[in-house]
Each structure stands twice: as structure tokens, then as C-alpha cells.
Design a protein around this motif. Structure first.
Motif, mmCIF file in Angstrom:
data_model
loop_
_atom_site.group_PDB
_atom_site.id
_atom_site.type_symbol
_atom_site.label_atom_id
_atom_site.label_comp_id
_atom_site.label_asym_id
_atom_site.label_seq_id
_atom_site.Cartn_x
_atom_site.Cartn_y
_atom_site.Cartn_z
ATOM 1 N N LEU A 67 56.321 61.621 43.306
ATOM 2 C CA LEU A 67 55.530 62.810 43.022
ATOM 3 C C LEU A 67 56.320 64.019 43.505
ATOM 4 O O LEU A 67 56.740 64.060 44.671
ATOM 5 C CB LEU A 67 54.185 62.721 43.754
ATOM 6 N N SER A 68 56.559 64.988 42.617
ATOM 7 C CA SER A 68 57.352 66.163 42.978
ATOM 8 C C SER A 68 56.591 67.432 42.659
ATOM 9 O O SER A 68 55.786 67.477 41.722
ATOM 10 C CB SER A 68 58.668 66.195 42.189
ATOM 11 N N HIS A 77 55.783 77.335 39.187
ATOM 12 C CA HIS A 77 55.615 76.045 39.865
ATOM 13 C C HIS A 77 55.226 74.955 38.863
ATOM 14 O O HIS A 77 54.691 75.231 37.796
ATOM 15 C CB HIS A 77 54.578 76.148 40.983
ATOM 16 N N TYR A 78 55.538 73.743 39.254
ATOM 17 C CA TYR A 78 55.207 72.587 38.427
ATOM 18 C C TYR A 78 55.015 71.364 39.327
ATOM 19 O O TYR A 78 55.452 71.339 40.466
ATOM 20 C CB TYR A 78 56.310 72.306 37.407
ATOM 21 N N LYS A 79 54.350 70.365 38.783
ATOM 22 C CA LYS A 79 54.173 69.076 39.463
ATOM 23 C C LYS A 79 54.551 68.004 38.454
ATOM 24 O O LYS A 79 54.156 68.075 37.290
ATOM 25 C CB LYS A 79 52.723 68.916 39.925
ATOM 26 N N THR A 80 55.340 67.030 38.909
ATOM 27 C CA THR A 80 55.719 65.911 38.050
ATOM 28 C C THR A 80 55.486 64.609 38.809
ATOM 29 O O THR A 80 55.409 64.597 40.035
ATOM 30 C CB THR A 80 57.203 65.965 37.632
ATOM 31 N N GLU A 103 49.697 72.369 45.442
ATOM 32 C CA GLU A 103 50.113 73.457 46.324
ATOM 33 C C GLU A 103 50.747 72.963 47.621
ATOM 34 O O GLU A 103 51.730 73.524 48.088
ATOM 35 C CB GLU A 103 48.902 74.334 46.652
ATOM 36 N N PHE A 104 50.198 71.921 48.216
ATOM 37 C CA PHE A 104 50.626 71.483 49.544
ATOM 38 C C PHE A 104 51.146 70.051 49.513
ATOM 39 O O PHE A 104 50.372 69.103 49.629
ATOM 40 C CB PHE A 104 49.469 71.583 50.543
ATOM 41 N N MET A 105 52.455 69.865 49.386
ATOM 42 C CA MET A 105 53.025 68.519 49.387
ATOM 43 C C MET A 105 52.788 67.836 50.723
ATOM 44 O O MET A 105 52.621 66.620 50.786
ATOM 45 C CB MET A 105 54.522 68.556 49.060
ATOM 46 N N ASP A 166 59.829 69.776 46.429
ATOM 47 C CA ASP A 166 59.260 68.917 47.460
ATOM 48 C C ASP A 166 58.882 67.600 46.782
ATOM 49 O O ASP A 166 58.523 67.591 45.604
ATOM 50 C CB ASP A 166 57.996 69.541 48.055
ATOM 51 N N PHE A 167 58.946 66.508 47.529
ATOM 52 C CA PHE A 167 58.587 65.239 46.889
ATOM 53 C C PHE A 167 58.034 64.233 47.891
ATOM 54 O O PHE A 167 58.249 64.327 49.092
ATOM 55 C CB PHE A 167 59.786 64.633 46.142
#
Length: 175
Positions: A67-68, A77-80, A103-105, A166-167
Motif C-alpha cells: 500500500l503506497s 496525492h495518490y494511493k495505490t 492521509e496518514f500512512m 510512503d508505503f
């Protein structure tokens, strides 16, 4: 216990006697209040999803999810979520894309750690106050329902930089 509670209903206690009953009730009330105000150790939804993923991985298999979260928050921003080629990892990724924090990894890292080991950084549900956090850890006996399982976890987050990736990567090894 009922006799003690009945004894506490006396209208006017004898001033010469200790107030042990009232003290006992006060201690009990404080204990219940502290239980009610103690933050949850883990996130049940995350733990359920990790359990479902681990339980669905075939024997003698490895399954990985990464999860990144990248880019500059509120700008680009993006999430993958990348996953190994198995349905269990695909389902976990699908859930993570919908429900894991974008928002908060550090929240995702914290939640995963609490499910796998029972420890977490205490703090608000959102920003934990952690500026940067990275590491690798392996669990030979994770607190998951599946048997014969080991878990490798790698994570990185750095709030001191605007444009970053971040991941949280979790690898399940089923024997």
C-alpha cells in the motif's frame, strides 16, 4: 456482592465507621471509567481483513501487498495498492484502497502492527505526531487466526518532505 450493595444504601452512615463501601464503589467506578477511556489496542476492521487474507492464502505460498501513498497532499496525492497474483491479496488491496488511511500512512502502519503483535503507538486516530518512521520486521507467530504463518512487514513514511512515497508492505508466508 448484593449484601454489600444493600449495606451501601444506608441513609446516614455512622461517622465513626470507615466508609469502605463508598471507597469500594469509587474505586470500581474509576476502574470502569479507565476501561472506557483506554484507546483500542487495534483496529478490528484491519485485523479482520488481515485474518481473511491470511486464511485464504494456500499452503506453501507467499502473498504480498504494498500500500503506497505519494505526491503532495491535497495537490497531486495518490494511493495505490500493488499485490501478488492471488485472489486473497487482491481482496485485501481492494479493501485497503477503500478503507485504509490515505492521509496518514503511520496510521496504517500502526494498525497493522497492532493486529500482528498487539502493540501500537498511542495517540489520536489521525496524525500520531510521528514525523518519519521506517523499518522491517518479521513475525514468526503473528496474532492472526491462520496457522503455519509468518509475516514480513516493511514500511516507510516521512512527513518532513512534501513530495514523497510512503508505503506499507506486508508479505505472508504460509507453510
Amino acid at each position: 456482592m448484593t449484601a454489600n450493595l444493600t449495606a451501601c444504601r444506608r441513609p446516614l452512615p455512622d461517622p465513626g465507621r470507615p466508609q469502605s463501601c463508598r471507597v469500594a464503589i469509587a474505586i470500581l467506578a474509576m476502574g470502569l471509567a479507565s476501561c472506557a477511556s483506554t484507546p483500542r489496542l487495534n483496529d478490528p476492521a484491519m485485523c479482520e481483513q488481515l485474518d481473511a487474507w491470511a486464511s485464504a492464502v494456500a499452503a506453501n505460498s507467499v502473498s504480498t501487498v504494498r500500500l503506497s501513498r505519494g505526491g503532495t497532499w491535497m495537490v497531486d496525492h495518490y494511493k495505490t495498492c500493488e499485490h501478488s497474483d492471488d485472489d486473497a491479496a487482491r481482496r485485501f488491496c481492494s479493501w485497503a484502497m477503500e478503507y485504509a488511511s490515505t492521509e496518514f500512512m503511520e496510521v496504517n502502519i500502526n494498525r497493522a502492527l497492532s493486529c500482528l503483535q498487539g502493540q501500537r503507538i498511542a495517540g489520536p486516530v489521525g496524525n500520531t505526531g510521528v514525523e518519519s518512521w521506517s523499518g522491517k520486521t518479521s513475525f514468526y507467530s503473528p496474532q492472526l487466526a491462520a496457522d503455519n504463518l509468518s509475516v514480513d512487514m516493511e514500511y516507510f513514511m516521512d512527513n518532513s518532505k512534501d513530495d514523497r512515497v510512503d508505503f506499507l508492505q506486508i508479505t505472508l508466508r504460509v507453510k
